[in-house]
Design a protein around this motif. Structure first.
Motif, mmCIF file in Angstrom:
data_model
loop_
_atom_site.group_PDB
_atom_site.id
_atom_site.type_symbol
_atom_site.label_atom_id
_atom_site.label_comp_id
_atom_site.label_asym_id
_atom_site.label_seq_id
_atom_site.Cartn_x
_atom_site.Cartn_y
_atom_site.Cartn_z
ATOM 1 N N ALA A 149 17.417 1.759 16.336
ATOM 2 C CA ALA A 149 17.519 3.024 15.589
ATOM 3 C C ALA A 149 16.633 4.097 16.218
ATOM 4 N N LYS A 206 9.093 4.396 33.944
ATOM 5 C CA LYS A 206 9.697 5.697 33.618
ATOM 6 C C LYS A 206 10.156 6.438 34.867
ATOM 7 N N GLU A 240 11.932 13.516 20.619
ATOM 8 C CA GLU A 240 11.848 14.461 19.484
ATOM 9 C C GLU A 240 13.248 14.766 18.946
#
Ligand SMILES: Cc1cc2nc3c(=O)[nH]c(=O)nc-3n(C[C@H](O)[C@H](O)[C@H](O)COP(=O)(O)OP(=O)(O)OC[C@H]3O[C@@H](n4cnc5c(N)ncnc54)[C@H](O)[C@@H]3O)c2cc1C
Length: 495
Positions: A166, A245, A459
């Motif tokens: 989620a 990353k 975000e």
């Protein structure tokens, strides 16, 4: 800072030129604008002295060893009080609100978004304490961050919302209601036991405190979503891995594991069930403008390095002499400016709302209490009581309306999507036009390009941010619900 500081003069001129609205605001609030300028100046100095010399080497090093963390660069930021920018003055912080933090993010990200995001993710970790009005944790945790910063010891924070199953679903109420969650908290005497995983948590491996939002009942996530403050030494908490990353490598993204992790009652921020509505929505209303500024800063950095490249002559002729390069530069500059004005507007609209609460009589009165009283055990008990928590919620609902914060959420979501897309657009365009050039400028632009992608993801993805604009500003299906005093309608008594 020496009198006649040339960097301050340069930055003041640049900031007032980049943000024309500040010229007008300065006529009425000169000290406020000077504080903003000083913050940008400090970020510019930090870039020159610490971030720029380290950024490329650090990026390369973290590609090889993603468990490495540049504590030296965090410590170098303490002299500028970067960890306290968002902490209220009443608990020894700088007391900057969203506008100040967003300006700082743009400036830092114009050099290195990875380093900047360590400070950005830290502020995101602070924001749940701020928006939930958790005065007990203001006096303990936030004061500790600010005080230790002055002593030269960094205390970092993080916010953990995303779960392996989620991400988008955990950032919006309608989606959360149907989310498939893997983590939950169960009530036990004296506290809660947390079990499950959070993933992609920026600063998760280095933070002392992490705000963890999760459901008490996975069948009713929206109604039971609750925010907890977890200390890294709590039993049952661990960090199994740090991600590899592509960009913003200096800021680690970690998976967090909770195995029967006991969290005491006093570490619940707000009340059970407040986690999404208004909790996460208020956090996002506050944090998306600074994230938009991260995108803007990356775009600006790519533009500035592209401009340097364009001016570099080859055989008596420089790329900037070509009309196609001039048009590209104008296009990039335009987009950076539009993204900047969007985040500035969003940050201003949030601060205008929050500012009413902070400058209201009740908060001022609390701030006027002697420090010895505010930090006493008796006062801690008062702050943690249900009555005091309800009181804080009531104060917020008395000063601002649901409509105002919903509008602030729409503005910040709009700006976030624009900022992220601008970062990708400008850095891609610069990279494409530079071709296979082997110079230093291209190495920097390539890094900005890799750093940019994340600004479309975290975000809330840009898709979700657009949906938030639609839901909150077009069809009115999304509203930030403040909790009024019992018997009062939402926003009643708003000033
Ligand atoms: C490096 C990094 C750092 C991060 N830092 C943090 C952090 O500090 N704290 C934290 O809590 N989280 C953090 N995140 C998580 C981030 O917020 C999530 O990755 C993001 O919310 C997307 O969730 P997801 O990855 O599960 O993608 P999904 O939700 O699975 O989405 C996949 C795609 O589907 C789209 N999509 C999903 N649902 C819908 C829908 N209903 N309508 C339209 N499109 C939809 C999305 O836009 C996306 O394009 C970080 C992520 C990364 C990569």
């Amino acid at each position: 800072m020496p009198e006649g500081d040339p960097l301050l003069k340069d930055v003041r001129k640049r900031v007032l030129g980049d943000f024309p609205a500040l010229q007008e605001i300065r006529r009425r609030r000169p000290l406020y604008v000077e504080k903003l300028v000083k913050t940008v100046r400090d970020c510019a100095e930090y870039n020159q002295r610490y971030a720029a010399p380290a950024a490329l080497e650090l990026d390369w090093r973290m590609e090889q060893d993603h468990d490495y963390f540049a504590w030296d660069l965090v410590k170098a930021g303490l002299q500028y009080r970067f960890l306290s920018l968002a902490i209220p003055g009443m608990v020894e912080g700088v007391g900057g609100l969203t506008v100040m933090f967003a300006l700082a993010m743009e400036e830092m990200c114009s050099t290195c978004a990875g380093i900047a995001n360590i400070f950005g993710a830290h502020a995101l970790g602070i924001s749940p304490l701020l928006v939930s009005g958790a005065l007990a944790q203001w006096e303990t945790v936030l004061r500790e961050v600010a005080r230790k910063e002055k002593e030269g010891e960094p205390v970092l924070m993080a916010a953990a919302i995303t779960e392996p199953s989620a991400g988008t679903d955990a950032e919006e109420p309608h989606f959360l209601a149907k989310a498939r969650l893997s983590m939950n908290a169960s009530k036990v005497p004296g506290g809660y036991v947390l079990n499950g995983r959070k993933c992609f948590i920026s600063n998760g491996s280095v933070a002392t405190y992490t705000m963890v939002a999760c459901a008490l009942d996975r069948e009713r996530p929206l109604e039971t979503w609750t925010s907890f403050l977890v200390h890294r030494d709590m039993e049952g908490f661990s960090v199994p891995r740090v991600e590899e990353k592509m960009g913003q490598r200096a800021c680690p993204a970690a998976e967090l594991l909770f195995e029967d992790c006991f969290v005491p009652d006093e570490n619940v921020l707000g009340f059970e069930g407040d986690g999404m509505q208004p909790g996460t929505l208020l956090i996002l209303a506050a944090s998306r403008a600074p994230v938009a500024a991260i995108g803007t800063g990356i775009a600006r950095g790519a533009y500035e390095w592209f401009l340097r490249w364009a001016r570099r002559g080859k055989g008596g002729r420089a790329p900037i002499d070509e009309q196609r390069v001039q048009m590209a530069l104008a296009d990039m500059k335009t987009r950076v400016s539009l993204a900047r004005w969007a985040y500035f507007n969003a940050a201003l609209s949030f601060d205008a709302t929050l500012g009413k609460v902070l400058s209201g009589v009740p908060m001022k009165a609390i701030g006027l209490l002697p420090r010895s009283v505010r930090t006493s055990e008796g006062m801690q008990r008062v702050y943690l009581s249900r009555a005091a928590k309800r009181g804080v919620e009531g104060i917020v609902a008395a000063y601002i309306t649901s409509e105002e914060v919903t509008k602030a959420l729409a503005n910040s979501s709009l700006a976030k999507a624009v900022g992220g897309d601008t970062a990708m657009y400008v850095s891609s365009m610069a990279l494409e036009m530079m071709g296979a050039d082997q110079g230093e400028e291209r190495v920097w632009v390539e890094k900005f390009f890799r750093d940019a992608k994340l600004t479309q993801i975290y975000e809330g993805t840009n898709q979700l941010n657009r949906l938030t604009v639609f839901m909150s500003d077009v069809d009115d299906s999304l509203r930030v619900e403040l909790k009024p005093f019992i018997g009062r309608g939402p926003g009643k008594g708003a000033k």
